[in-house]
Every structure is written in C-alpha cells, then in structure tokens.
Design a protein around this motif. Structure first.
Motif, PDB file in Angstrom:
ATOM      1  N   SER A 262      25.750 -17.172 -13.801  1.00  0.00           N
ATOM      2  CA  SER A 262      25.861 -17.852 -12.467  1.00  0.00           C
ATOM      3  C   SER A 262      26.860 -19.096 -12.778  1.00  0.00           C
ATOM      4  N   GLY A 263      27.550 -19.194 -11.720  1.00  0.00           N
ATOM      5  CA  GLY A 263      28.607 -20.504 -11.910  1.00  0.00           C
ATOM      6  C   GLY A 263      29.722 -20.265 -12.696  1.00  0.00           C
ATOM      7  N   SER A 264      29.957 -19.044 -13.323  1.00  0.00           N
ATOM      8  CA  SER A 264      31.039 -18.810 -14.424  1.00  0.00           C
ATOM      9  C   SER A 264      32.353 -18.466 -13.525  1.00  0.00           C
ATOM     10  N   GLY A 265      32.208 -18.294 -12.346  1.00  0.00           N
ATOM     11  CA  GLY A 265      33.261 -17.924 -11.409  1.00  0.00           C
ATOM     12  C   GLY A 265      33.340 -16.399 -10.982  1.00  0.00           C
ATOM     13  N   ALA A 266      32.567 -15.576 -11.774  1.00  0.00           N
ATOM     14  CA  ALA A 266      32.457 -14.178 -11.387  1.00  0.00           C
ATOM     15  C   ALA A 266      31.188 -14.410 -10.406  1.00  0.00           C
ATOM     16  N   PRO A 267      31.193 -12.966  -9.674  1.00  0.00           N
ATOM     17  CA  PRO A 267      29.640 -12.923  -8.934  1.00  0.00           C
ATOM     18  C   PRO A 267      28.511 -12.827  -9.801  1.00  0.00           C
ATOM     19  N   PRO A 268      27.455 -13.389  -9.396  1.00  0.00           N
ATOM     20  CA  PRO A 268      26.284 -13.544 -10.288  1.00  0.00           C
ATOM     21  C   PRO A 268      25.766 -12.109 -10.102  1.00  0.00           C
ATOM     22  N   MET A 269      25.052 -11.900 -11.304  1.00  0.00           N
ATOM     23  CA  MET A 269      24.211 -10.527 -11.259  1.00  0.00           C
ATOM     24  C   MET A 269      23.269 -10.615 -10.059  1.00  0.00           C
ATOM     25  N   THR A 270      22.910  -9.370  -9.307  1.00  0.00           N
ATOM     26  CA  THR A 270      21.901  -9.303  -8.399  1.00  0.00           C
ATOM     27  C   THR A 270      20.507  -9.282  -9.202  1.00  0.00           C
ATOM     28  N   LYS A 271      19.468  -9.356  -8.355  1.00  0.00           N
ATOM     29  CA  LYS A 271      18.158  -9.364  -8.904  1.00  0.00           C
ATOM     30  C   LYS A 271      17.866  -7.946  -9.681  1.00  0.00           C
ATOM     31  N   ILE A 272      18.218  -6.885  -9.028  1.00  0.00           N
ATOM     32  CA  ILE A 272      17.967  -5.740  -9.714  1.00  0.00           C
ATOM     33  C   ILE A 272      18.714  -5.283 -10.917  1.00  0.00           C
ATOM     34  N   GLN A 273      20.065  -5.929 -10.881  1.00  0.00           N
ATOM     35  CA  GLN A 273      20.747  -5.857 -12.225  1.00  0.00           C
ATOM     36  C   GLN A 273      19.894  -6.630 -13.551  1.00  0.00           C
ATOM     37  N   LEU A 274      19.320  -7.958 -12.896  1.00  0.00           N
ATOM     38  CA  LEU A 274      18.734  -8.592 -14.077  1.00  0.00           C
ATOM     39  C   LEU A 274      17.257  -8.009 -14.313  1.00  0.00           C
ATOM     40  N   GLU A 275      16.762  -7.092 -13.565  1.00  0.00           N
ATOM     41  CA  GLU A 275      15.729  -6.364 -13.895  1.00  0.00           C
ATOM     42  C   GLU A 275      15.931  -5.285 -14.948  1.00  0.00           C
ATOM     43  N   ALA A 276      17.293  -4.575 -14.706  1.00  0.00           N
ATOM     44  CA  ALA A 276      17.569  -3.533 -15.424  1.00  0.00           C
ATOM     45  C   ALA A 276      17.803  -3.936 -16.711  1.00  0.00           C
ATOM     46  N   ILE A 277      18.418  -5.143 -17.191  1.00  0.00           N
ATOM     47  CA  ILE A 277      18.734  -5.442 -18.515  1.00  0.00           C
ATOM     48  C   ILE A 277      17.358  -6.046 -19.072  1.00  0.00           C
ATOM     49  N   ASP A 278      16.719  -6.720 -18.124  1.00  0.00           N
ATOM     50  CA  ASP A 278      15.488  -7.249 -18.900  1.00  0.00           C
ATOM     51  C   ASP A 278      14.639  -6.010 -19.468  1.00  0.00           C
ATOM     52  N   TYR A 279      14.564  -5.101 -18.622  1.00  0.00           N
ATOM     53  CA  TYR A 279      13.702  -3.682 -18.996  1.00  0.00           C
ATOM     54  C   TYR A 279      14.534  -3.091 -20.159  1.00  0.00           C
ATOM     55  N   LEU A 280      15.521  -3.046 -20.333  1.00  0.00           N
ATOM     56  CA  LEU A 280      16.472  -2.416 -21.437  1.00  0.00           C
ATOM     57  C   LEU A 280      15.866  -3.252 -22.730  1.00  0.00           C
ATOM     58  N   GLU A 281      15.900  -4.384 -22.467  1.00  0.00           N
ATOM     59  CA  GLU A 281      15.879  -5.181 -23.884  1.00  0.00           C
ATOM     60  C   GLU A 281      14.100  -5.462 -24.117  1.00  0.00           C
ATOM     61  N   GLU A 282      13.457  -5.059 -23.217  1.00  0.00           N
ATOM     62  CA  GLU A 282      11.840  -4.898 -23.520  1.00  0.00           C
ATOM     63  C   GLU A 282      11.818  -3.670 -24.453  1.00  0.00           C
ATOM     64  N   LEU A 283      12.291  -2.584 -23.811  1.00  0.00           N
ATOM     65  CA  LEU A 283      12.173  -1.390 -24.403  1.00  0.00           C
ATOM     66  C   LEU A 283      12.771  -1.230 -25.943  1.00  0.00           C
ATOM     67  N   ALA A 284      13.941  -1.887 -25.962  1.00  0.00           N
ATOM     68  CA  ALA A 284      14.628  -2.236 -27.229  1.00  0.00           C
ATOM     69  C   ALA A 284      13.558  -2.853 -28.246  1.00  0.00           C
ATOM     70  N   ALA A 285      12.918  -3.897 -28.001  1.00  0.00           N
ATOM     71  CA  ALA A 285      11.940  -4.715 -29.018  1.00  0.00           C
ATOM     72  C   ALA A 285      10.818  -4.036 -29.115  1.00  0.00           C
ATOM     73  N   ARG A 286      10.433  -2.820 -28.094  1.00  0.00           N
ATOM     74  CA  ARG A 286       9.244  -2.335 -28.305  1.00  0.00           C
ATOM     75  C   ARG A 286       9.426  -1.123 -29.353  1.00  0.00           C
ATOM     76  N   HIS A 287      10.585  -0.613 -29.558  1.00  0.00           N
ATOM     77  CA  HIS A 287      10.680   0.479 -30.230  1.00  0.00           C
ATOM     78  C   HIS A 287      11.821   0.433 -31.237  1.00  0.00           C
TER      79      HIS A 287
END
Length: 371
Positions: A262-287
């Motif tokens: 956000s603020g970098s000049g490009a469109p910010p990630m949407t809420k669902i995009q943030l949720e998707a990468i959060d879940y990706l990282e959660e699963l990566a850490a778990r396994h």
C-alpha cells in the motif's frame, strides 16, 4: 476560465505470463498432486537418508585436489566450472542430488565440509565448483553478484528497495528468482537463523482440500515490485500469479516482501488476496522441515516446488569476524539437462538461463566479501 479536469489513468504493469487460460484456470488444475514432491515436514525430518548427505574422506580429498587445480590455472573466479573443477567420483553423487532436487523432495543438505581450513577464495571456488555440477550461476542483484552473501549489513530497514538477505530480520516463507538456491554456511550466529523448507505441492493439496476458494485467488495476478533493480525505461512493477501450471507442472513463485505494498504506487492487495497469502504461509509453517545450518553445511532448495524461510538471528556483538555469514548461489536448470520447462518470461533469450536479475550494462562479478 474553466479549471482543467484531472483524469486518473489506470495503473498498468507488464504481465509475466503469456495469455494461456490453462496456466491459471482453476478448473484445469488437478484436484491433488500425487508425487514425491508433495511431502510433510515432520515425516521428512524422520528420514534424513532421503535428503542429507555426509561428505566422505574421499569426497573431501577430491575437493582439495580440485581447488588446488583451479588455482594453478590462474583464472578469474568467474571462470569456475566443471571442466576446471574436476570431481571424478563425487560428481556422480552430485548428479544424484541434482536429480533428487528436480524430481523428488527438492531439498538436499550436504554436511561435513571443513570450511575453516580454506581461505575465503578457496571457499568460494569450492562452492561455485560444486554449484556448477547442479546448475548454471545467475546474477542475484543489480550489482552483478553471482556469488551472494547472506550477512547483516545493517541497512535502513525502512528503505523501499530493501533486500532482506542483507539484514538479520526474519524472512517469511518465499521463493527466490531462480530454479535452485544454494547456501554454504561460513559462520553461524550466536542464536537464531533456523532455516525451514516446505513443499508447495503439499500446501497446494491442503489448500485444495480445505480452502479451494483461496487457492483460486493465488492463480490470479498480483502486482510485484522489482526493488529498483531494472534497466532504463523498464517498469518497477510486474503482474504475476503466485501459482500457475506449465507443461504438466504446478509451479509456485512467492515472496511477500516483493509484492506491491500500500502506498507503493501499484494497486494494493485486496482483502481476499491478503487472506490467501496468509493462509499459504500458515500452511508452509505448519508442514515445514526445520534445520540449523552448521558451519560447512551446504543447503540446496528447488524453488519451483518448495518455499523456504529463515528465523531472525542475533550476531556476535564484540567480534565482527564471527558475524553470521553464508554464501549463496542462484542456479538455472535448463530442460535439456532435466530442468522443468517454464514460461518464456523466465528465460534469458541470450544465455538461455532462467531467472536471476539482469541489469543491462552491469557485468557479472564475484565478490569475496559482502557489499
């Protein structure tokens, strides 16, 4: 007098993927990836024979002979390659490791190099020599470095183009912009710095089973920054999905630190995009499988189907010569030698190598110290 009307222009950034629905169409993706590339970390940790190799006395003798031979040729370090770093027997083991990286678990740990018996130049020759049996070296930054240095240079953590490998802060699960990333540990930290590796194919299966809606989001374009490491006239942003498939392979390319903020000049990630990468990282850490790299350990990770991370660490405060320090190689694997086929955007049309950071006019270089 009529005031001028300001018209907001839509933000544009080049896409890294050719237009092919099969690469990102959720309906075209497999419901499950059944392969040795999809593994669970706790199980892999219980089977070190599948991914850990201890150098034998014969291997070490060959490395000694090879480094002395290369030095006798009085060639620049950029010239280190298989032909002038001969490993008559150990090369067969490295060929097996390379096959494992590309087609099986994707992670390998080579242990037992007595790294402190060698000079810094000899350490670099050995690591680059071994690396050339695995893949072809790539440039890793805008300075032309083909031998990278993982070391805390204490940069301003708020600078927009920060590269996290130059700090001691934690690095979240990510991939590097290459086929295989290799590390050689020269010095450990006082504490922290644990390395973790997770199978993105296993994560894919878990997401398909539990949150297919979020998995489908990862197939759509995200805006990526390029940290200013670009040529004249090039955009500092690109569009690219995090997961796509190509020639029968499901590929994951991901680094939260490179996604447009956000603020970098490009469109910010949407809420669902943030949720998707959060879940990706959660699963990566778990396994994930976890390891602490000892001095002399070499770690190899195939980026196209693995994610890796590093904990933050604490350095030696009173002796800068004992600061945590790792060499890094980014390696390219061409299909003619068993590498995965990848879309054209990852292929250098001049060299045929894939990935890396290439700035026009900046030559490759080997620096023996971090800079």
């Amino acid at each position: 007098m009529t005031a001028a009307t300001s018209i907001a222009m839509p933000f544009t950034a080049p896409s890294l993927l050719p237009s092919s629905p099969s690469m990102t169409d959720f309906a075209a993706f497999p419901r499950k990836l059944s392969s040795t590339t999809a593994w669970e970390g706790t199980i892999l940790a219980q089977n070190p024979d599948q991914w850990v190799y201890n150098l034998t006395p014969e291997d070490k003798e060959e490395l000694d002979t090879a480094v002395k031979y290369f030095q006798s040729l009085d060639l620049p370090l950029l010239n280190v390659e298989k032909s002038n770093f001969p490993l008559p027997t150990f090369q067969d083991r490295l060929a097996n490791i390379r096959h494992h990286l590309l087609n099986e678990k994707g992670v390998y740990l080579i242990k037992g190099l007595d790294v402190h018996k060698y000079s810094r130049e000899q350490q670099a020759i050995i690591f680059m020599g071994i690396g050339d049996y695995v893949g072809k070296r790539l440039c890793q930054n805008g300075k032309g470095h083909v031998l990278g240095h993982i070391k805390d240079l204490k940069p301003d953590l708020n600078q927009p183009n920060l590269r996290l490998y130059t700090t001691n802060v934690a690095q979240r699960y990510h991939t590097d912009y290459c086929d295989v990333v290799a590390l050689l540990c020269l010095r450990k930290s006082v504490s922290g710095g644990e390395s973790s590796v997770s199978s993105s194919h296993y994560i894919y299966n878990q997401m398909m089973r539990t949150r297919p809606d979020l998995l489908s989001v990862l197939l759509q374009p995200y805006y990526w920054e390029r940290k200013g490491e670009i040529g004249a006239g090039e955009s500092n942003y690109l569009k690219q999905p995090i997961i796509f498939q190509y020639k029968g392979k499901v590929i994951t390319l991901y680094d939260r630190n490179w996604l447009a903020k956000s603020g970098s000049g490009a469109p910010p990630m949407t809420k669902i995009q943030l949720e998707a990468i959060d879940y990706l990282e959660e699963l990566a850490a778990r396994h994930a499988v976890h390891m602490v790299l000892e001095e002399g350990d070499m770690q190899f990770v195939h980026n196209l189907h693995l994610l890796h991370s590093r904990n933050g660490y604490i350095d030696h405060l009173t002796d800068p010569t004992r600061q945590r320090h790792l060499f890094r190689l980014w390696l390219s694997e061409i299909p003619e030698e068993g590498g995965w086929e990848v879309p054209g955007f990852r292929v250098n049309p001049v060299t045929g190598t894939r990935g890396g950071i290439r700035i026009p006019g900046v030559p490759d270089k080997v620096s023996l110290e971090a800079e």
